[in-house]
Design a protein around this motif. Structure first.
Motif, PDB file in Angstrom:
ATOM      1  N   PRO A 257       0.800  -1.236   0.000  1.00  0.00           N
ATOM      2  CA  PRO A 257       0.000   0.000   0.000  1.00  0.00           C
ATOM      3  C   PRO A 257       0.830   1.283   0.000  1.00  0.00           C
ATOM      4  CG  PRO A 257      -0.943  -1.594   1.518  1.00  0.00           C
ATOM      5  CD  PRO A 257       0.362  -2.170   1.056  1.00  0.00           C
ATOM      6  N   ASN A 258       2.071   1.219   0.478  1.00  0.00           N
ATOM      7  CA  ASN A 258       2.899   2.429   0.488  1.00  0.00           C
ATOM      8  C   ASN A 258       3.627   2.662  -0.833  1.00  0.00           C
ATOM      9  OD1 ASN A 258       4.904   0.506   0.503  1.00  0.00           O
ATOM     10  ND2 ASN A 258       5.796   1.104   2.478  1.00  0.00           N
ATOM     11  N   GLY A 259       3.310   1.834  -1.835  1.00  0.00           N
ATOM     12  CA  GLY A 259       3.894   2.014  -3.154  1.00  0.00           C
ATOM     13  C   GLY A 259       5.179   1.271  -3.397  1.00  0.00           C
ATOM     14  N   THR A 260       5.736   0.616  -2.372  1.00  0.00           N
ATOM     15  CA  THR A 260       6.966  -0.142  -2.549  1.00  0.00           C
ATOM     16  C   THR A 260       6.643  -1.574  -2.967  1.00  0.00           C
ATOM     17  OG1 THR A 260       7.040  -0.840  -0.231  1.00  0.00           O
ATOM     18  CG2 THR A 260       8.117   1.259  -0.792  1.00  0.00           C
ATOM     19  N   THR A 261       7.663  -2.284  -3.400  1.00  0.00           N
ATOM     20  CA  THR A 261       7.527  -3.684  -3.792  1.00  0.00           C
ATOM     21  C   THR A 261       8.240  -4.554  -2.762  1.00  0.00           C
ATOM     22  OG1 THR A 261       7.410  -3.132  -6.144  1.00  0.00           O
ATOM     23  CG2 THR A 261       8.011  -5.382  -5.579  1.00  0.00           C
ATOM     24  N   TRP A 262       7.559  -5.613  -2.357  1.00  0.00           N
ATOM     25  CA  TRP A 262       8.107  -6.507  -1.326  1.00  0.00           C
ATOM     26  C   TRP A 262       8.192  -7.931  -1.841  1.00  0.00           C
ATOM     27  CZ3 TRP A 262       5.303 -10.625   0.928  1.00  0.00           C
ATOM     28  CH2 TRP A 262       5.948 -11.270   2.002  1.00  0.00           C
ATOM     29  N   SER A 263       9.307  -8.586  -1.483  1.00  0.00           N
ATOM     30  CA  SER A 263       9.456 -10.019  -1.710  1.00  0.00           C
ATOM     31  C   SER A 263       9.871 -10.663  -0.399  1.00  0.00           C
ATOM     32  CB  SER A 263      10.520 -10.303  -2.772  1.00  0.00           C
ATOM     33  OG  SER A 263      10.132  -9.808  -4.027  1.00  0.00           O
ATOM     34  N   PRO A 264       9.376 -11.855  -0.088  1.00  0.00           N
ATOM     35  CA  PRO A 264       9.810 -12.524   1.139  1.00  0.00           C
ATOM     36  C   PRO A 264      11.317 -12.762   1.123  1.00  0.00           C
ATOM     37  CG  PRO A 264       7.887 -13.627   0.206  1.00  0.00           C
ATOM     38  CD  PRO A 264       8.370 -12.655  -0.813  1.00  0.00           C
ATOM     39  N   CYS A 265      11.947 -12.556   2.264  1.00  0.00           N
ATOM     40  CA  CYS A 265      13.393 -12.793   2.371  1.00  0.00           C
ATOM     41  C   CYS A 265      13.674 -14.281   2.199  1.00  0.00           C
ATOM     42  CB  CYS A 265      13.900 -12.305   3.724  1.00  0.00           C
ATOM     43  SG  CYS A 265      15.672 -12.550   3.961  1.00  0.00           S
ATOM     44  N   ALA A 266      14.713 -14.603   1.423  1.00  0.00           N
ATOM     45  CA  ALA A 266      15.063 -16.000   1.179  1.00  0.00           C
ATOM     46  C   ALA A 266      16.525 -16.070   0.770  1.00  0.00           C
ATOM     47  CB  ALA A 266      14.189 -16.601   0.084  1.00  0.00           C
ATOM     48  N   GLU A 267      17.032 -17.269   0.750  1.00  0.00           N
ATOM     49  CA  GLU A 267      18.386 -17.482   0.256  1.00  0.00           C
ATOM     50  C   GLU A 267      18.451 -17.032  -1.202  1.00  0.00           C
ATOM     51  OE1 GLU A 267      21.500 -21.226  -0.296  1.00  0.00           O
ATOM     52  OE2 GLU A 267      19.846 -21.366   1.150  1.00  0.00           O
ATOM     53  N   PRO A 268      19.569 -16.412  -1.619  1.00  0.00           N
ATOM     54  CA  PRO A 268      19.672 -15.923  -3.001  1.00  0.00           C
ATOM     55  C   PRO A 268      19.314 -17.004  -4.022  1.00  0.00           C
ATOM     56  CG  PRO A 268      21.522 -15.140  -1.714  1.00  0.00           C
ATOM     57  CD  PRO A 268      20.760 -16.073  -0.828  1.00  0.00           C
ATOM     58  N   GLY A 269      18.455 -16.641  -4.966  1.00  0.00           N
ATOM     59  CA  GLY A 269      18.031 -17.571  -6.011  1.00  0.00           C
ATOM     60  C   GLY A 269      16.748 -18.315  -5.703  1.00  0.00           C
ATOM     61  N   GLU A 270      16.296 -18.280  -4.444  1.00  0.00           N
ATOM     62  CA  GLU A 270      15.067 -18.971  -4.082  1.00  0.00           C
ATOM     63  C   GLU A 270      13.870 -18.022  -4.172  1.00  0.00           C
ATOM     64  OE1 GLU A 270      15.294 -20.866  -0.313  1.00  0.00           O
ATOM     65  OE2 GLU A 270      17.081 -22.025  -0.812  1.00  0.00           O
ATOM     66  N   LEU A 271      12.749 -18.556  -4.639  1.00  0.00           N
ATOM     67  CA  LEU A 271      11.497 -17.814  -4.699  1.00  0.00           C
ATOM     68  C   LEU A 271      10.514 -18.415  -3.691  1.00  0.00           C
ATOM     69  CD1 LEU A 271      11.094 -17.443  -8.581  1.00  0.00           C
ATOM     70  CD2 LEU A 271      12.141 -15.845  -6.959  1.00  0.00           C
ATOM     71  N   PRO A 272       9.485 -17.666  -3.304  1.00  0.00           N
ATOM     72  CA  PRO A 272       8.548 -18.165  -2.279  1.00  0.00           C
ATOM     73  C   PRO A 272       7.714 -19.339  -2.786  1.00  0.00           C
ATOM     74  CG  PRO A 272       7.791 -16.053  -3.146  1.00  0.00           C
ATOM     75  CD  PRO A 272       9.165 -16.271  -3.704  1.00  0.00           C
TER      76      PRO A 272
END
Length: 422
Positions: free
Chosen positions: A220-235
């Motif tokens: 809602p604040n206009g930023t983009t968020w991704s869950p923290c993970a080991e590099p190369g991993e997706l949720p």
């Protein structure tokens, strides 16, 4: 391209307050994820109801490299089936992750009840015929030996282990065809896979289509968020279940929340509820292999604490019922109304606590299965089976002879219904 929709956060259940606790009546023998224990690690259960004799129904459960286990309603071991070995010494071994059932699957030798398992180690599905009269054990492997990997193109890609992970089955009543919905480890992809008989009595499968859930989200604040993970991993997604009455798939994206979509993967997914950690920034620390969380901006949900894991469906004869979800981060289970027309409203929750010093509850639950049907005198009101990620007693890491254990707890569904007012 699929457009994703987000629902408003689920509203608080009536009364709020402390969740009720139910206790198990029995537990399976402990599994040990070490060499002596066959690298066995409890993960996901399924309940097969014996139509001829419900008191002799079975619980099937995955044990990672330990393969597939079969238990009776007393939580006693009936059969143990090993996962396949590696094709070559340097390759990944078989690793059974999730299991679900298909009733009356069409085969060239007639209709059969089968268990479908995701083999994460080999990126394949394994199919087992269920026959309680069979000498030597009720399950027989009927997988087509020529069945191809679900996601990978070759063995080198399989060895990277971005492979078949979560799994749910679906019988499409309009076409009579049976499918598995399969998620991909460390990726957001879901695949619809049709189960097909071969002429020699085995079962193979064919990938129909795929759908990619998002890996980043506009806040809602206009930023983009991704869950923290080991590099190369997706949720990734693991816990999944299909409502057979509506052909609706529910999929738990572990660090995000619960998605609802058509089981044929042809319509836009809707995010039913979010984990509390949704929108919280994090930085991955290579040294500790953990994420350091930033400030919570309050964009997450109120009912689920990451990871959201095992999803299972409590079905009532009149079409009502509940979606059960394992909130692994706080050792609770959340309940949502089965009715899509009511937005899968949150209906409360419960914990599975210790019945005694030796019969403990469920912690960090990976998988769950519920069956709302009488199962003889032992479970006349039905059964809930939940994975326990910290079986007690165990020898904690760091102590002499350290050995952690996992297992499955059997809970009288009548106790859950009373406690949660179902």
């Amino acid at each position: 391209m699929v457009v994703f929709a987000l629902l408003a956060p689920a509203q608080a259940g009536a009364g709020g307050g402390q969740l009720p606790t139910v206790t198990p009546v029995s537990e399976t023998p402990a599994l040990y994820d070490d060499e002596a224990g066959g690298n066995s690690d409890a993960d996901d259960p399924a309940i097969w109801r014996n139509p001829a004799d419900p008191a002799h129904s079975l619980v099937l459960a995955t044990a990672k490299e330990g393969g597939l286990r079969v238990y009776d309603l007393g939580a006693r071991s009936v059969q143990s089936l090993p996962a396949p070995g590696p094709p070559a010494a340097e390759d990944a071994p078989g690793r059974y992750n999730n299991v679900d059932l298909v009733t009356g699957l069409r085969t060239s030798t007639g209709r059969a009840d089968v268990a479908v398992v995701s083999d994460r180690g080999n990126d394949r599905l394994r199919i087992y015929r269920i026959d309680p009269r069979r000498p030597g054990g009720p399950l027989t492997d009927i997988t087509d030996p020529a069945a191809a990997p679900v996601f990978s193109h070759d063995q080198a890609e399989i060895n990277e282990q971005r492979t078949a992970y979560g799994l749910a089955t679906w019988h499409d009543k309009t076409t009579g065809r049976s499918y598995a919905l399969v998620s991909r480890r460390e990726r957001t992809r879901l695949a619809l896979v049709e189960l097909k008989p071969t002429a020699n009595g085995t079962v193979t499968y064919h990938k129909v289509r795929t759908l990619d859930l998002p890996s980043s989200f506009r806040l809602p604040n206009g930023t983009t968020w991704s869950p923290c993970a080991e590099p190369g991993e997706l949720p990734q997604v693991e816990g999944m279940v299909v409502d057979p009455a509506t052909g609706t798939l529910y999929a738990g994206q572990e660090d995000v929340g619960i998605w609802r979509m058509r089981a044929d993967l042809t319509a836009r997914p809707v995010l039913v509820d979010k984990v509390r950690q949704y929108g919280v920034p994090g930085v991955y620390d290579e040294a500790t292999e953990e994420c350091t969380a930033g400030a919570d901006l309050g964009y997450g949900g109120e009912r689920l604490s990451a990871d959201v894991e095992g999803l299972t469906l409590f079905q009532e004869p009149d079409g009502d019922g509940y979606l059960f979800a394992s909130s692994q981060g706080d050792n609770t289970f959340a309940l949502y109304d089965r009715e899509v027309s009511e937005g899968n409203e949150y209906e409360g929750g419960f914990r599975v606590g210790a019945a005694s010093t030796t019969l403990d509850g469920s912690e960090e639950c990976d998988g769950a299965a519920v069956l709302n049907a009488p199962l003889g005198s032992r479970f006349p009101n039905g059964l809930l089976v939940v994975q326990d990620g910290h079986e007690t007693p165990e020898i904690p890491p760091g102590e002499a002879g350290a050995r952690t254990a996992t297992g499955f707890k059997f809970v009288d569904l009548g106790d859950v219904s009373d406690a949660a007012d179902l």
